[in-house]
Design a protein around this motif. Structure first.
Motif, PDB file in Angstrom:
ATOM      1  N   ARG A   1      10.796   2.914  -9.383  1.00 52.26           N
ATOM      2  CA  ARG A   1      10.219   2.061  -8.352  1.00 52.26           C
ATOM      3  C   ARG A   1      10.922   2.191  -6.999  1.00 52.26           C
ATOM      4  N   ASP A   2      12.238   2.155  -6.999  1.00 49.39           N
ATOM      5  CA  ASP A   2      12.970   2.046  -5.741  1.00 49.39           C
ATOM      6  C   ASP A   2      12.786   3.242  -4.813  1.00 49.39           C
ATOM      7  N   PRO A   3      12.830   4.501  -5.319  1.00 48.97           N
ATOM      8  CA  PRO A   3      12.561   5.629  -4.412  1.00 48.97           C
ATOM      9  C   PRO A   3      11.141   5.600  -3.842  1.00 48.97           C
ATOM     10  N   ALA A   4      10.180   5.141  -4.655  1.00 48.51           N
ATOM     11  CA  ALA A   4       8.798   5.061  -4.162  1.00 48.51           C
ATOM     12  C   ALA A   4       8.692   4.037  -3.047  1.00 48.51           C
ATOM     13  N   LEU A   5       9.329   2.897  -3.224  1.00 48.15           N
ATOM     14  CA  LEU A   5       9.294   1.862  -2.181  1.00 48.15           C
ATOM     15  C   LEU A   5       9.999   2.335  -0.907  1.00 48.15           C
ATOM     16  N   LYS A   6      11.070   3.062  -1.077  1.00 48.34           N
ATOM     17  CA  LYS A   6      11.809   3.562   0.079  1.00 48.34           C
ATOM     18  C   LYS A   6      10.958   4.524   0.908  1.00 48.34           C
ATOM     19  N   ALA A   7      10.054   5.246   0.249  1.00 51.49           N
ATOM     20  CA  ALA A   7       9.213   6.225   0.945  1.00 51.49           C
ATOM     21  C   ALA A   7       8.050   5.586   1.696  1.00 51.49           C
ATOM     22  N   ILE A   8       7.804   4.300   1.456  1.00 54.31           N
ATOM     23  CA  ILE A   8       6.734   3.579   2.151  1.00 54.31           C
ATOM     24  C   ILE A   8       7.350   2.846   3.340  1.00 54.31           C
ATOM     25  N   PRO A   9       6.945   3.143   4.570  1.00 47.87           N
ATOM     26  CA  PRO A   9       7.556   2.484   5.719  1.00 47.87           C
ATOM     27  C   PRO A   9       7.537   0.957   5.649  1.00 47.87           C
ATOM     28  N   LEU A  10       6.505   0.357   5.067  1.00 51.55           N
ATOM     29  CA  LEU A  10       6.469  -1.093   4.923  1.00 51.55           C
ATOM     30  C   LEU A  10       7.342  -1.592   3.768  1.00 51.55           C
ATOM     31  N   HIS A  11       7.847  -0.663   2.948  1.00 53.05           N
ATOM     32  CA  HIS A  11       8.797  -0.961   1.865  1.00 53.05           C
ATOM     33  C   HIS A  11       8.225  -1.926   0.820  1.00 53.05           C
ATOM     34  N   ARG A  12       6.954  -1.788   0.532  1.00 54.41           N
ATOM     35  CA  ARG A  12       6.349  -2.563  -0.552  1.00 54.41           C
ATOM     36  C   ARG A  12       5.088  -1.863  -1.011  1.00 54.41           C
ATOM     37  N   PHE A  13       4.657  -2.195  -2.232  1.00 55.64           N
ATOM     38  CA  PHE A  13       3.399  -1.704  -2.750  1.00 55.64           C
ATOM     39  C   PHE A  13       2.260  -2.614  -2.274  1.00 55.64           C
ATOM     40  N   ALA A  14       1.046  -2.183  -2.515  1.00 53.69           N
ATOM     41  CA  ALA A  14      -0.123  -2.948  -2.084  1.00 53.69           C
ATOM     42  C   ALA A  14      -0.529  -3.969  -3.140  1.00 53.69           C
ATOM     43  N   GLU A  15      -1.105  -5.056  -2.688  1.00 52.81           N
ATOM     44  CA  GLU A  15      -1.776  -5.998  -3.567  1.00 52.81           C
ATOM     45  C   GLU A  15      -3.255  -5.615  -3.638  1.00 52.81           C
ATOM     46  N   SER A  16      -3.904  -5.949  -4.745  1.00 55.19           N
ATOM     47  CA  SER A  16      -5.316  -5.584  -4.916  1.00 55.19           C
ATOM     48  C   SER A  16      -6.180  -6.108  -3.777  1.00 55.19           C
ATOM     49  N   ALA A  17      -5.904  -7.322  -3.317  1.00 56.34           N
ATOM     50  CA  ALA A  17      -6.689  -7.910  -2.228  1.00 56.34           C
ATOM     51  C   ALA A  17      -6.540  -7.132  -0.933  1.00 56.34           C
ATOM     52  N   GLU A  18      -5.389  -6.444  -0.762  1.00 56.87           N
ATOM     53  CA  GLU A  18      -5.176  -5.662   0.451  1.00 56.87           C
ATOM     54  C   GLU A  18      -5.964  -4.349   0.442  1.00 56.87           C
ATOM     55  N   VAL A  19      -6.439  -3.958  -0.702  1.00 58.74           N
ATOM     56  CA  VAL A  19      -7.335  -2.812  -0.794  1.00 58.74           C
ATOM     57  C   VAL A  19      -8.784  -3.285  -0.741  1.00 58.74           C
ATOM     58  N   ALA A  20      -9.063  -4.419  -1.359  1.00 57.55           N
ATOM     59  CA  ALA A  20     -10.427  -4.960  -1.342  1.00 57.55           C
ATOM     60  C   ALA A  20     -10.887  -5.273   0.081  1.00 57.55           C
ATOM     61  N   ALA A  21      -9.977  -5.747   0.929  1.00 55.89           N
ATOM     62  CA  ALA A  21     -10.368  -6.127   2.292  1.00 55.89           C
ATOM     63  C   ALA A  21     -10.902  -4.941   3.101  1.00 55.89           C
ATOM     64  N   PRO A  22     -10.232  -3.776   3.131  1.00 56.72           N
ATOM     65  CA  PRO A  22     -10.814  -2.618   3.818  1.00 56.72           C
ATOM     66  C   PRO A  22     -12.118  -2.127   3.174  1.00 56.72           C
ATOM     67  N   ILE A  23     -12.226  -2.263   1.858  1.00 62.15           N
ATOM     68  CA  ILE A  23     -13.487  -1.923   1.201  1.00 62.15           C
ATOM     69  C   ILE A  23     -14.600  -2.810   1.741  1.00 62.15           C
ATOM     70  N   MET A  24     -14.324  -4.095   1.864  1.00 64.79           N
ATOM     71  CA  MET A  24     -15.309  -5.031   2.425  1.00 64.79           C
ATOM     72  C   MET A  24     -15.711  -4.603   3.834  1.00 64.79           C
ATOM     73  N   PHE A  25     -14.725  -4.233   4.634  1.00 66.91           N
ATOM     74  CA  PHE A  25     -15.010  -3.775   5.991  1.00 66.91           C
ATOM     75  C   PHE A  25     -15.945  -2.566   5.973  1.00 66.91           C
ATOM     76  N   LEU A  26     -15.647  -1.573   5.134  1.00 63.87           N
ATOM     77  CA  LEU A  26     -16.460  -0.355   5.094  1.00 63.87           C
ATOM     78  C   LEU A  26     -17.864  -0.624   4.564  1.00 63.87           C
ATOM     79  N   LEU A  27     -18.025  -1.634   3.725  1.00 61.72           N
ATOM     80  CA  LEU A  27     -19.354  -2.017   3.260  1.00 61.72           C
ATOM     81  C   LEU A  27     -20.151  -2.756   4.325  1.00 61.72           C
ATOM     82  N   SER A  28     -19.461  -3.348   5.278  1.00 58.70           N
ATOM     83  CA  SER A  28     -20.089  -4.266   6.220  1.00 58.70           C
ATOM     84  C   SER A  28     -20.664  -3.556   7.439  1.00 58.70           C
ATOM     85  N   ASP A  29     -21.449  -4.313   8.213  1.00 57.27           N
ATOM     86  CA  ASP A  29     -22.014  -3.787   9.457  1.00 57.27           C
ATOM     87  C   ASP A  29     -20.955  -3.544  10.513  1.00 57.27           C
TER      88      ASP A  29
END
Length: 245
Positions: free
Chosen positions: A198-226
């Motif tokens: 886990r720790d090397p993977a987190l270090k490689a992400i500039p925000l230093h955390r993994f995503a939550e499911s809702a943080e992926v769903a929100a852009p999906i909603m945007f792309l579905l929308s007008d």
């Protein structure tokens, strides 16, 4: 994170809906007024999701072409599709077997193609513009250890996104991908619990955390929308900056 869009009067199919990103997307869409058909293999989880959100559950194995044909050929046209069904069999390239490679490709790429085919045909026949969002991965954009089959399947899915963008654009149908980093689904929480991994993977992400499911769903909603009405053929990293390195 709540994405506020109005999907009243719109019908959207979500595959891989019983957990993780798929489930979060169904929850967000239903809360935004959409009529959602939630497809997955886990009947019990689908029933629970339907009770909680009011979605219409559909038992569906996207690796089975005849099952897709039977389930989707007689449905009314949708306004949107989220291809979220996917599997990951992580193994070194030198250990990859034909069976494991075919299994991953069969769900992650072939299944998405076959579902999109039915949904796109319905949109075209009904003269209904719409949006298709394929859930890909950062593994399509960069090399990751032990991800050969998974990376190949998601890179192929991004290629599918671009091909469908060109073919379906004249009918007013937009096609995009989202490419998330590790997303903290229940399975991922367990898979990434070891600090050595886990720790090397987190270090490689500039925000230093993994995503939550809702943080992926929100852009999906945007792309579905007008709000994304002029966006098509895009592969959108949702990775905290990982692929910027």
């Amino acid at each position: 994170m709540n994405a506020t869009f109005d999907f009243s009067g719109r019908s959207i199919l979500v595959t891989g809906a019983s957990s993780g990103i798929g489930r979060a997307t169904v929850e967000a869409l239903c809360a935004s007024g959409a009529s959602v058909v939630a497809a997955a293999r886990n009947v019990n989880e689908l029933a629970r999701l339907a009770e909680e959100t009011g979605c219409e559950p559909m038992m569906l194995d996207v690796s089975n072409e005849s099952a897709i044909d039977d389930a989707l050929s007689s449905l009314d046209a949708f306004d949107g599709l989220v291809n979220c069904a996917g599997i990951a069999l992580l193994e070194r390239g030198v250990d990859t077997t034909g069976a494991s490679f075919d299994r991953v490709m069969g769900v992650n790429t072939r299944g998405a193609v076959l579902v999109a085919k039915h949904v796109a045909r319905g949109m075209i026949d009904a003269k209904r513009a719409g949006s298709i969002v394929n859930v890909s991965s950062q593994a399509a954009l960069v090399a990751l250890d032990d991800h050969l089959s998974y990376s190949a399947s998601k890179a192929a899915l991004d290629a599918v996104t671009r091909a469908l963008c060109i073919e379906l654009g004249p009918y007013g149908i937009r096609v995009n991908s989202v490419n998330p980093t590790v997303t903290l689904t229940p399975m991922a929480v367990q898979a990434w619990s070891d600090p050595v991994k886990r720790d090397p993977a987190l270090k490689a992400i500039p925000l230093h955390r993994f995503a939550e499911s809702a943080e992926v769903a929100a852009p999906i909603m945007f792309l579905l929308s007008d709000a994304a009405s002029m966006i098509s053929g895009v592969c959108l990293p949702i990775d905290g900056g990982y692929t910027a390195r």
